[in-house]
Scaffold this active site. Structure first.
Site, PDB file in Angstrom:
ATOM      1  N   CYS A 183       0.821  -1.208   0.000  1.00 47.12           N
ATOM      2  CA  CYS A 183       0.000   0.000   0.000  1.00 47.12           C
ATOM      3  C   CYS A 183       0.853   1.254   0.000  1.00 47.12           C
ATOM      4  O   CYS A 183       0.931   1.981   0.994  1.00 47.12           O
ATOM      5  CB  CYS A 183      -0.942  -0.016   1.186  1.00 47.12           C
ATOM      6  N   TYR A 218      21.743  -6.119  -3.957  1.00 43.15           N
ATOM      7  CA  TYR A 218      20.837  -5.159  -3.330  1.00 43.15           C
ATOM      8  C   TYR A 218      19.385  -5.495  -3.633  1.00 43.15           C
ATOM      9  O   TYR A 218      18.536  -4.623  -3.784  1.00 43.15           O
ATOM     10  CB  TYR A 218      21.190  -3.713  -3.750  1.00 43.15           C
TER      11      TYR A 218
HETATM   12  C1  LIG Z   1      28.475  -0.819  -0.643  1.00 39.32           C
HETATM   13  C2  LIG Z   1      29.954  -0.733  -0.526  1.00 39.32           C
HETATM   14  C3  LIG Z   1      30.775  -1.420  -1.405  1.00 39.32           C
HETATM   15  C4  LIG Z   1      30.259  -2.214  -2.592  1.00 39.32           C
HETATM   16  O1  LIG Z   1      29.796  -1.382  -3.597  1.00 39.32           O
HETATM   17  P1  LIG Z   1      29.362  -1.993  -5.026  1.00 39.32           P
HETATM   18  O2  LIG Z   1      28.854  -0.826  -5.754  1.00 39.32           O
HETATM   19  O3  LIG Z   1      28.319  -3.018  -4.773  1.00 39.32           O
HETATM   20  O4  LIG Z   1      30.586  -2.581  -5.639  1.00 39.32           O
HETATM   21  C5  LIG Z   1      32.147  -1.362  -1.186  1.00 39.32           C
HETATM   22  N1  LIG Z   1      32.662  -0.661  -0.156  1.00 39.32           N
HETATM   23  C6  LIG Z   1      31.892   0.041   0.704  1.00 39.32           C
HETATM   24  C7  LIG Z   1      32.517   0.784   1.808  1.00 39.32           C
HETATM   25  C8  LIG Z   1      30.515   0.022   0.547  1.00 39.32           C
HETATM   26  O5  LIG Z   1      29.750   0.723   1.394  1.00 39.32           O
END
Ligand SMILES: *Cc1c(COP(=O)(O)O)cnc(C)c1O
Length: 423
Positions: free
Chosen positions: A351, A379
């Site tokens: 919703c 993700y």
């Molecule tokens: C989320 C994150 C990643 C991974 O990022 P991607 O875009 O999935 O490769 C690497 N290092 C840190 C510190 C993050 O927060």
């Protein structure tokens, strides 16, 4: 995306028709290809061959134990952002000695646990955090290996929610403040200054911002060396993008690493102190993003004057990216049809008006059809929630013609099992 393909008009993961996964485990359901994961691992590892490097998979992109286990066996390290993620890595058979602990808000408990487990390094984001880690390491009688997450102030030119390398972001230490903080860290008795890191954003299609960040960080490493602060590793973060739409052309992993190592070689040729420097990476999306999809079933079709809606059984609680970032996921029917196509907005049962998964897609749909939301390996499941008291989806790993349930669909009763009525 060759591990997901049509065969006689049916969508397959490797040698298994995805309709079989839906029949066995229901929908919504995340499906991953083991061969796709293997191929992604290979492309990273081959490009790093012969280099002193450590690839730390970003656990937050997809933290299922089976996925982590495959990566651990493959020799990957892990980049974590919570104590919970460290517990997952250990439960999956990963080694703490290959774990990098990132994140802007590490609690005392998380720091203590990570020190006890002897993680490889803490990526530190503030002076207060340095002092806190120093104090806890002192209590435990050890020295904590630290790196400072420096903000190189380059524009990653990606969605503002996933851009992290600009001055105004909450992440990292301002470039100008790095030197005084390194001096402070070097003077604290229970810290061991080990490295430097950055992470400028996510879903970068071009490697120019990553290479620019490297140059800024390398300059700082030189300055530190001149002061007698010698680092053992340089962590360039993650952020490499993947193809979500057919017109996106992200730079391939091999090309990016080739460009980066060329810069590193040139730097080494002029800076002798860099010889012993290990290069660390923190990729998430570029490993797992295109290894998975979300299976969903069409519940209802609503043909209106202005718009047609396909209401499916997956929703923003299962796949948040469209609602959060206006992200685009390709939508493929599990069965190809000769029926006439129409334009549909594909929405979930939650919703919220933000509960849409795809907009204005030309599809030939009937109720009960099965759909696949592609490129949902990263993700996807990790950002899912129980909003609207919806059980989280099942997760299935396809390996050749076999399927393995790697996370059961949540039971509805479990969603309120921890709650108490105090009257
Ligand atoms: C989320 C994150 C990643 C991974 O990022 P991607 O875009 O999935 O490769 C690497 N290092 C840190 C510190 C993050 O927060």
């Amino acid at each position: 995306m060759s591990h997901f393909h049509y065969q006689n008009g049916e969508l397959y993961a490797e040698q298994l028709a995805l309709s079989e996964v839906a029949a066995q485990f229901g929908t919504p359901c995340y499906v991953y290809s083991r061969a796709a994961l293997q191929a992604a691992c290979d492309s990273w590892q081959q490009a790093c061959q012969g280099r002193d490097s450590l690839i730390c998979y970003s656990v937050k992109s997809n933290s299922n134990l089976a996925i982590l286990h495959i990566l651990a066996k493959q020799g990957f390290g892990f980049d974590i952002v919570s104590g919970g993620e460290l517990r997952r890595v250990l439960a999956a058979g990963g080694a703490a000695q290959k774990v990098i602990f990132s994140g802007v808000g590490k609690s005392r408990e998380e720091i203590r646990f990570a020190l006890q487990q002897q993680v490889a390094c803490f990526n530190v984001e503030s002076a207060s955090e340095l002092l806190r880690i120093n104090q806890i390491a002192g209590e435990l009688g050890c020295r904590a290996p630290i790196s400072l997450r420096v903000n190189p102030d380059v524009d990653a030119q990606t969605h503002p929610y996933i851009s992290t390398g600009l001055k105004e972001n909450k992440f990292g230490i301002a470039y100008e403040e790095a030197l005084p903080l390194y001096r402070m860290a070097a003077g604290l008795p229970h810290l061991q200054v080990h490295g430097i890191d950055c992470h400028i954003g996510s879903q970068l299609l071009d490697d120019a911002p990553l290479l620019a960040a490297f140059e800024r960080i390398a300059l700082l490493v030189d300055t530190l060396a001149a002061e007698g602060i010698h680092l053992q590793h340089l962590d360039i973060g993650g952020g490499l993008g993947i193809r979500y739409t057919s017109d996106q052309q992200p730079v391939p992993v091999g090309d990016y690493l080739q460009h980066l190592f060329a810069r590193i070689d040139a730097w080494r040729a002029r800076s002798a102190h860099t010889q012993a420097l290990r290069i660390v990476f923190e990729p998430g999306r570029s490993i797992i993003g295109n290894c998975g999809l979300l299976l969903s079933r069409v519940e209802y079709l609503k043909h209106g004057a202005g718009k047609n809606f396909a209401i499916v059984d997956a929703a923003m609680n299962d796949l948040l990216r469209p609602a959060l970032y206006q992200a685009w996921h390709e939508v493929l029917p599990l069965q190809q049809h000769a029926r006439a196509a129409q334009l549909y907005d594909i929405v979930g049962p939650v919703c919220e008006s933000a509960d849409w998964l795809a907009r204005a897609r030309e599809l030939a749909l009937q109720e009960d059809d099965l759909l696949a939301f592609m490129s949902a390996g990263a993700y996807g499941m990790t950002m899912s929630s129980n909003y609207n008291t919806r059980a989280r989806a099942a997760e299935v790993l396809v390996d050749g013609a076999q399927m393995h349930l790697i996370r059961e669909r949540e039971q509805l009763d479990s969603l309120f099992a921890l709650e108490k009525i105090p009257f």
